[in-house]
Design a protein around this motif. Structure first.
Motif, PDB file in Angstrom:
ATOM      1  N   ASP A  49     -14.375  -5.103 -35.129  1.00 54.89           N
ATOM      2  CA  ASP A  49     -15.212  -4.098 -34.184  1.00 54.89           C
ATOM      3  C   ASP A  49     -16.759  -4.655 -34.796  1.00 54.89           C
ATOM      4  N   LYS A  50     -16.944  -4.902 -36.022  1.00 59.56           N
ATOM      5  CA  LYS A  50     -18.267  -5.048 -36.699  1.00 59.56           C
ATOM      6  C   LYS A  50     -18.801  -6.404 -36.212  1.00 59.56           C
ATOM      7  N   GLN A  51     -17.902  -7.336 -35.930  1.00 62.54           N
ATOM      8  CA  GLN A  51     -18.378  -8.869 -35.502  1.00 62.54           C
ATOM      9  C   GLN A  51     -18.452  -8.600 -34.035  1.00 62.54           C
ATOM     10  N   VAL A  52     -17.674  -8.084 -33.404  1.00 57.96           N
ATOM     11  CA  VAL A  52     -17.754  -7.741 -31.952  1.00 57.96           C
ATOM     12  C   VAL A  52     -19.163  -7.152 -31.521  1.00 57.96           C
ATOM     13  N   ASP A  53     -19.405  -6.054 -32.241  1.00 55.83           N
ATOM     14  CA  ASP A  53     -20.758  -5.314 -32.254  1.00 55.83           C
ATOM     15  C   ASP A  53     -21.933  -6.123 -32.402  1.00 55.83           C
ATOM     16  N   GLN A  54     -21.846  -7.022 -33.491  1.00 55.95           N
ATOM     17  CA  GLN A  54     -22.891  -8.096 -34.013  1.00 55.95           C
ATOM     18  C   GLN A  54     -23.372  -8.936 -32.455  1.00 55.95           C
ATOM     19  N   LEU A  55     -22.117  -9.313 -31.983  1.00 57.46           N
ATOM     20  CA  LEU A  55     -22.220 -10.391 -30.915  1.00 57.46           C
ATOM     21  C   LEU A  55     -22.739  -9.704 -29.717  1.00 57.46           C
ATOM     22  N   LEU A  56     -22.193  -8.534 -29.417  1.00 60.97           N
ATOM     23  CA  LEU A  56     -22.908  -7.847 -28.300  1.00 60.97           C
ATOM     24  C   LEU A  56     -24.393  -7.746 -28.406  1.00 60.97           C
ATOM     25  N   GLU A  57     -25.036  -7.398 -29.446  1.00 59.87           N
ATOM     26  CA  GLU A  57     -26.220  -7.125 -29.861  1.00 59.87           C
ATOM     27  C   GLU A  57     -26.935  -8.414 -29.676  1.00 59.87           C
ATOM     28  N   LYS A  58     -26.360  -9.499 -30.010  1.00 63.07           N
ATOM     29  CA  LYS A  58     -27.103 -10.907 -29.941  1.00 63.07           C
ATOM     30  C   LYS A  58     -27.486 -11.228 -28.532  1.00 63.07           C
ATOM     31  N   VAL A  59     -26.074 -11.067 -27.917  1.00 59.82           N
ATOM     32  CA  VAL A  59     -26.151 -11.248 -26.315  1.00 59.82           C
ATOM     33  C   VAL A  59     -27.213 -10.495 -25.659  1.00 59.82           C
ATOM     34  N   GLY A  60     -27.304  -9.173 -25.756  1.00 60.60           N
ATOM     35  CA  GLY A  60     -28.104  -8.492 -25.432  1.00 60.60           C
ATOM     36  C   GLY A  60     -29.459  -8.896 -25.598  1.00 60.60           C
ATOM     37  N   ASP A  61     -29.914  -9.293 -27.012  1.00 60.84           N
ATOM     38  CA  ASP A  61     -31.110  -9.782 -27.193  1.00 60.84           C
ATOM     39  C   ASP A  61     -31.477 -11.118 -26.401  1.00 60.84           C
ATOM     40  N   GLU A  62     -30.485 -11.934 -26.136  1.00 56.10           N
ATOM     41  CA  GLU A  62     -30.822 -13.329 -25.481  1.00 56.10           C
ATOM     42  C   GLU A  62     -31.070 -12.814 -24.076  1.00 56.10           C
ATOM     43  N   VAL A  63     -30.259 -11.975 -23.674  1.00 59.94           N
ATOM     44  CA  VAL A  63     -30.432 -11.563 -22.000  1.00 59.94           C
ATOM     45  C   VAL A  63     -31.989 -11.067 -21.991  1.00 59.94           C
TER      46      VAL A  63
END
Length: 59
Positions: free
Chosen positions: A15-29
């Motif tokens: 969960d922690k890694q998935v949340d971090q990835l979603l945050e990075k994707v959101g920042d890039e978008v």
């Protein structure tokens, strides 16, 4: 076990890694859209984080 079952199991275990990835994707978008939709992107990321894993790991 189907692909979707495997993906859900992975998200539950990491969960922690998935949340971090979603945050990075959101920042890039957000960056690629010229920060025009920051509020909507943040809201979408937050909802996605709530629905993955055992729960949102963000403080």
């Amino acid at each position: 076990m189907s692909f979707l079952d495997q993906a859900k199991e992975f998200a539950d275990k990491h969960d922690k890694q998935v949340d971090q990835l979603l945050e990075k994707v959101g920042d890039e978008v957000d960056k690629r859209t010229g920060h025009k939709y920051t509020g909507q992107i943040d809201k979408g990321v937050d909802e996605a984080q709530k629905r993955t894993g055992d729960g949102d790991t963000r403080a």
